[in-house]
Design a protein around this motif. Structure first.
Motif, PDB file in Angstrom:
ATOM      1  N   ARG A 206      -2.963   3.791   5.773  1.00 22.74           N
ATOM      2  CA  ARG A 206      -2.269   2.537   6.086  1.00 22.74           C
ATOM      3  C   ARG A 206      -2.571   2.024   7.490  1.00 22.74           C
ATOM      4  O   ARG A 206      -2.159   0.924   7.845  1.00 22.74           O
ATOM      5  CB  ARG A 206      -0.759   2.723   5.913  1.00 22.74           C
ATOM      6  CG  ARG A 206      -0.363   3.208   4.524  1.00 22.74           C
ATOM      7  CD  ARG A 206       1.129   3.398   4.387  1.00 22.74           C
ATOM      8  NE  ARG A 206       1.815   2.132   4.243  1.00 22.74           N
ATOM      9  CZ  ARG A 206       3.144   2.002   4.165  1.00 22.74           C
ATOM     10  NH1 ARG A 206       3.906   3.085   4.236  1.00 22.74           N
ATOM     11  NH2 ARG A 206       3.703   0.825   4.025  1.00 22.74           N
ATOM     12  N   LYS A 207      -3.273   2.815   8.310  1.00 26.69           N
ATOM     13  CA  LYS A 207      -3.623   2.357   9.650  1.00 26.69           C
ATOM     14  C   LYS A 207      -4.650   1.236   9.560  1.00 26.69           C
ATOM     15  O   LYS A 207      -5.565   1.272   8.742  1.00 26.69           O
ATOM     16  CB  LYS A 207      -4.177   3.510  10.475  1.00 26.69           C
ATOM     17  CG  LYS A 207      -3.137   4.549  10.866  1.00 26.69           C
ATOM     18  CD  LYS A 207      -3.751   5.597  11.780  1.00 26.69           C
ATOM     19  CE  LYS A 207      -2.706   6.627  12.216  1.00 26.69           C
ATOM     20  NZ  LYS A 207      -3.303   7.655  13.104  1.00 26.69           N
ATOM     21  N   ALA A 208      -4.492   0.265  10.444  1.00 33.05           N
ATOM     22  CA  ALA A 208      -5.400  -0.878  10.422  1.00 33.05           C
ATOM     23  C   ALA A 208      -6.840  -0.444  10.645  1.00 33.05           C
ATOM     24  O   ALA A 208      -7.756  -0.952   9.993  1.00 33.05           O
ATOM     25  CB  ALA A 208      -4.971  -1.888  11.484  1.00 33.05           C
TER      26      ALA A 208
ATOM     27  N   LEU B 151      -6.612  -9.462  11.486  1.00 30.29           N
ATOM     28  CA  LEU B 151      -7.014 -10.863  11.572  1.00 30.29           C
ATOM     29  C   LEU B 151      -8.064 -11.088  12.661  1.00 30.29           C
ATOM     30  O   LEU B 151      -8.968 -11.909  12.500  1.00 30.29           O
ATOM     31  CB  LEU B 151      -5.791 -11.735  11.828  1.00 30.29           C
ATOM     32  CG  LEU B 151      -4.797 -11.805  10.657  1.00 30.29           C
ATOM     33  CD1 LEU B 151      -3.529 -12.534  11.072  1.00 30.29           C
ATOM     34  CD2 LEU B 151      -5.426 -12.478   9.443  1.00 30.29           C
ATOM     35  N   ILE B 152      -7.955 -10.348  13.755  1.00 36.11           N
ATOM     36  CA  ILE B 152      -8.980 -10.447  14.792  1.00 36.11           C
ATOM     37  C   ILE B 152     -10.305  -9.894  14.282  1.00 36.11           C
ATOM     38  O   ILE B 152     -11.379 -10.456  14.525  1.00 36.11           O
ATOM     39  CB  ILE B 152      -8.510  -9.723  16.068  1.00 36.11           C
ATOM     40  CG1 ILE B 152      -7.364 -10.513  16.712  1.00 36.11           C
ATOM     41  CG2 ILE B 152      -9.659  -9.540  17.050  1.00 36.11           C
ATOM     42  CD1 ILE B 152      -6.747  -9.838  17.916  1.00 36.11           C
ATOM     43  N   ALA B 153     -10.242  -8.782  13.546  1.00 28.83           N
ATOM     44  CA  ALA B 153     -11.457  -8.214  12.952  1.00 28.83           C
ATOM     45  C   ALA B 153     -12.087  -9.187  11.963  1.00 28.83           C
ATOM     46  O   ALA B 153     -13.317  -9.243  11.823  1.00 28.83           O
ATOM     47  CB  ALA B 153     -11.130  -6.892  12.267  1.00 28.83           C
TER      48      ALA B 153
ATOM     49  N   ILE C 272       0.872  -1.171   0.000  1.00 25.93           N
ATOM     50  CA  ILE C 272       0.000   0.000   0.000  1.00 25.93           C
ATOM     51  C   ILE C 272       0.909   1.221   0.000  1.00 25.93           C
ATOM     52  O   ILE C 272       1.816   1.338   0.828  1.00 25.93           O
ATOM     53  CB  ILE C 272      -0.922   0.017   1.227  1.00 25.93           C
ATOM     54  CG1 ILE C 272      -1.845  -1.208   1.208  1.00 25.93           C
ATOM     55  CG2 ILE C 272      -1.742   1.302   1.273  1.00 25.93           C
ATOM     56  CD1 ILE C 272      -2.696  -1.342   2.453  1.00 25.93           C
ATOM     57  N   ALA C 273       0.699   2.126  -0.945  1.00 27.06           N
ATOM     58  CA  ALA C 273       1.569   3.291  -1.099  1.00 27.06           C
ATOM     59  C   ALA C 273       1.568   4.154   0.161  1.00 27.06           C
ATOM     60  O   ALA C 273       0.576   4.211   0.900  1.00 27.06           O
ATOM     61  CB  ALA C 273       1.130   4.125  -2.309  1.00 27.06           C
TER      62      ALA C 273
ATOM     63  N   ARG D 271      -7.096 -11.388   5.040  1.00 26.57           N
ATOM     64  CA  ARG D 271      -5.788 -12.048   5.074  1.00 26.57           C
ATOM     65  C   ARG D 271      -4.778 -11.312   4.188  1.00 26.57           C
ATOM     66  O   ARG D 271      -3.602 -11.209   4.533  1.00 26.57           O
ATOM     67  CB  ARG D 271      -5.941 -13.491   4.603  1.00 26.57           C
ATOM     68  CG  ARG D 271      -6.727 -14.361   5.580  1.00 26.57           C
ATOM     69  CD  ARG D 271      -7.022 -15.721   5.000  1.00 26.57           C
ATOM     70  NE  ARG D 271      -7.767 -16.555   5.944  1.00 26.57           N
ATOM     71  CZ  ARG D 271      -8.498 -17.594   5.594  1.00 26.57           C
ATOM     72  NH1 ARG D 271      -8.580 -17.942   4.324  1.00 26.57           N
ATOM     73  NH2 ARG D 271      -9.144 -18.297   6.505  1.00 26.57           N
ATOM     74  N   GLN D 272      -5.255 -10.804   3.044  1.00 29.37           N
ATOM     75  CA  GLN D 272      -4.358 -10.080   2.156  1.00 29.37           C
ATOM     76  C   GLN D 272      -3.856  -8.806   2.820  1.00 29.37           C
ATOM     77  O   GLN D 272      -2.664  -8.483   2.772  1.00 29.37           O
ATOM     78  CB  GLN D 272      -5.081  -9.738   0.850  1.00 29.37           C
ATOM     79  CG  GLN D 272      -4.233  -8.970  -0.156  1.00 29.37           C
ATOM     80  CD  GLN D 272      -3.067  -9.784  -0.664  1.00 29.37           C
ATOM     81  OE1 GLN D 272      -3.190 -10.982  -0.866  1.00 29.37           O
ATOM     82  NE2 GLN D 272      -1.931  -9.138  -0.871  1.00 29.37           N
ATOM     83  N   LEU D 273      -4.762  -8.057   3.439  1.00 35.00           N
ATOM     84  CA  LEU D 273      -4.364  -6.824   4.127  1.00 35.00           C
ATOM     85  C   LEU D 273      -3.404  -7.131   5.270  1.00 35.00           C
ATOM     86  O   LEU D 273      -2.398  -6.431   5.451  1.00 35.00           O
ATOM     87  CB  LEU D 273      -5.607  -6.103   4.646  1.00 35.00           C
ATOM     88  CG  LEU D 273      -5.367  -4.818   5.440  1.00 35.00           C
ATOM     89  CD1 LEU D 273      -4.594  -3.799   4.605  1.00 35.00           C
ATOM     90  CD2 LEU D 273      -6.692  -4.227   5.918  1.00 35.00           C
ATOM     91  N   ALA D 274      -3.689  -8.191   6.037  1.00 31.81           N
ATOM     92  CA  ALA D 274      -2.796  -8.570   7.137  1.00 31.81           C
ATOM     93  C   ALA D 274      -1.415  -8.949   6.610  1.00 31.81           C
ATOM     94  O   ALA D 274      -0.384  -8.583   7.193  1.00 31.81           O
ATOM     95  CB  ALA D 274      -3.402  -9.725   7.927  1.00 31.81           C
TER      96      ALA D 274
END
Length: 594
Positions: A401-403, A441-443, A395-396, A422-425
């Motif tokens: 970029r914050k979760a 992943l918890i979300a 991610i640029a 999973r991709q974002l994690a």
């Protein structure tokens, strides 16, 4: 190209070149425009200007050359379509054509131009001409074709082969806008240079509506076309109807900057299965030093706009896809937005400063890109985002970029799909943000359990609280410490009130020996909690269920029963086994759904 040096007087020169004499025998009563064309094209003419001038001015943008006023032109400006065909098919005539080809300014072409299945040995340039009837160039071979600034009817040219450039629009000169009142059909065309439709206006119409996909209401069809260099649909380009590029192969960039594509509740641009070696630009048009357009200020202000769907399904883009300051319009009840499902993008996917009107969709399911650059403004309304299968490596830095913010992005999907989480994690972890990856992943598990039954929600809540669904296994140490400390307090109170009784492995002796194991409340609590560990406390001490006692707590007299303390210790034994098993499972990954 050479500068415009011709004049009307020169074009009216009285010299009859050999080409004029050949034509006069076949086409009696040649008009002024026809003579100008023949004089200009004759190889023996060494003083030609830029065009054969059909009207009274050699200046392309002179109002007298505006094809919108062709109905008022005199018949001296007429050129018979049959004359153009004759120049291509008659060997004596074509042998006398200069390599510059046929170049005409401001003429009215009378009749339908039919060059289908022919090899035209010279370039054809018809600038600011009126060509109201159909142009047919099916499987035509031609070195160069330029219709810059002209107004035409339908153009039917499937499988046309242009060895040089194709300019049905501006050709980097300020000659006005091209307009076609009917369909422009260039399916399976092969262009050896670039193809420019910039500044052109294309319209779906019943005139020349060929078979294909009629429900799309096609305005410009380039399906299966091959373009060696750039293909430009830019700089005030307008289409009313679909622009079809499905299966096209473009060796350079696809330039849609400043284009307006209108086909409400339908496909505005179709790029399904296309291959673009360069980049795809759907951005505002910006003027450069080498670009001229009919209205530079308007072109500069022009932003990309699509009323309908932009479909880029299963395409391959060798560069980037840049969608910046673009508008995707349509009514709430109409299909509209941006679809790039299953498209492979080798570099950047830019979704920046978008205006997604009235529930426009963004579908990136199954797509892939090296880097995602976006902003919150470019995110669609809830339920209008599809991300399942979208694969990106980074991610640029200019993107959120914050979760917590990215989870809002994932929450815009119409349902639960584990892959986007999973991709974002994965991207966050590879970028060094391990905490953010765990949060995502918890979300994911929270979303998974949101629509589950009561039992699974309760079980999921327990797993989340104890080990974060397996992603925070060390959290069990906190709960274990809490249970042990609570057991310490209860054991200490039991000892103080005399509820704890010494015991033997088999029977209680008549008298206690001086060497009997001393009671330590903290060690006792640990012994009760830890499975497979014997600290020689639980084995020698246990609450007497029949005993009870009192103790003071913050000035209040409290009573404790041996039976209640025994129940608690049983629960602590169970908690020890359960938390230990969960800790091991979390550390080893057995409970981590990753």
């Amino acid at each position: 190209m050479p500068s415009c040096a011709a004049s009307a007087d020169q074009s009216r020169a009285s010299i009859d070149y050999p080409l004029v004499k050949l034509a006069a025998a076949r086409f009696p009563n040649l008009t002024h425009a026809e003579r100008a064309l023949l004089d200009y094209a004759d190889v023996s003419n060494g003083e030609r200007g830029e065009f054969a001038v059909a009207g009274i001015s050699a200046i392309p943008l002179d109002p007298s050359n505006n094809p919108s006023g062709a109905a008022e032109w005199s018949h001296d400006r007429d050129i018979r379509a049959g004359l153009i065909r004759w120049l291509a098919v008659d060997h004596d005539a074509s042998a006398r054509i200069d390599p510059t080809g046929v170049r005409v300014l401001g003429a009215r072409i009378v009749g339908a131009i039919n060059l289908s299945y022919m090899r035209v040995p010279f370039a054809i340039v018809l600038v600011r001409c009126s060509i109201p009837e159909r142009i047919s160039m099916e499987q035509t071979q031609i070195p160069y074709l330029d219709l810059n600034g002209s107004h035409t009817g339908a153009i039917f040219a499937p499988s046309i082969v242009v060895t040089g450039d194709l300019d049905i629009g501006w050709d980097n000169h300020d000659y006005g806008n091209f307009e076609a009142s009917g369909q422009v059909w260039l399916e399976s065309a092969k262009i050896g240079g670039g193809a420019t439709f910039g500044g052109g206006h294309f319209h779906y119409g019943d005139d020349g509506a060929w078979n294909g996909t009629p429900q799309r209401k096609t305005a410009l069809r380039l399906s299966g076309a091959e373009v060696k260099h750039d293909l430009a649909l830019c700089c005030s380009f307008e289409s009313v109807g679909a622009v079809e590029l499905d299966g096209a192969v473009i060796g350079g960039n696809l330039l849609c900057d400043g284009g307006h594509f209108t086909n409400p509740d339908n496909l505005a641009i179709v790029l399904d299965g296309a291959t673009i070696a360069g980049s795809v630009l759907m951005t505002p048009f910006e003027i450069s030093d080498t670009v001229q357009t009919p209205d530079q200020e308007a072109a500069y202000r022009a932003k990309f706009r699509a009323d309908g769907l932009v479909s880029l399904v299963a395409a391959h883009v060798g560069g980037s896809v840049v969608v910046d300051h673009a508008t995707f319009g349509g009514k709430t009840t109409e299909q509209h937005g941006f679809v790039a499902a299953a498209t492979n993008i080798n570099d950047l996917l830019v979704m920046h400063k978008l205006n997604l009107e009235h529930g426009a969709i963004v579908n990136l399911s199954g797509a892939s890109a090296r880097t995602l650059l976006d902003d919150e403004q470019s995110w669609p309304a809830p339920g209008k985002l599809s991300l399942d299968g979208f694969d990106y490596r980074a991610i640029a830095t200019d993107s959120p970029r914050k979760a917590s913010i990215r989870l809002k992005w994932l929450g815009l999907q119409p349902g639960f799909y584990p892959q986007p989480y999973r991709q974002l994690a994965k991207v966050m972890r590879e970028g060094g943000n391990d905490a953010g990856a765990v949060t995502v992943l918890i979300a994911m598990e929270d979303s998974r359990l949101a629509n589950s039954g009561t039992f699974w929600r309760i079980w999921g809540g327990f797993l989340k609280g104890t080990i974060g669904y397996g992603h925070r296994p060390l959290l069990t140490l906190f709960w274990s410490l809490t249970v042990v400390l609570l057991g310490w307090a209860f054991a200490a109170m039991g000892a103080r009130t005399g509820v704890m009784r010494p015991t033997w492995p088999e029977s209680v002796p008549h008298s206690l020996e001086a060497s009997y194991e001393e009671f330590h409340p903290l060690i006792y609590s640990l012994d009760v909690f830890l499975p497979f560990v014997d600290l020689h406390q639980e084995h020698y001490w246990w609450p007497d269920a029949r005993a009870s006692g009192h103790f003071a707590l913050f000035g209040h007299d409290m009573r404790i029963s041996g039976r209640i303390l025994r129940y608690y210790l049983w629960l602590q034994v169970i908690a020890g086994w359960l938390l230990s098993a969960i800790f091991v499972a979390g550390v080893t990954g057995l409970l981590r759904n990753n």
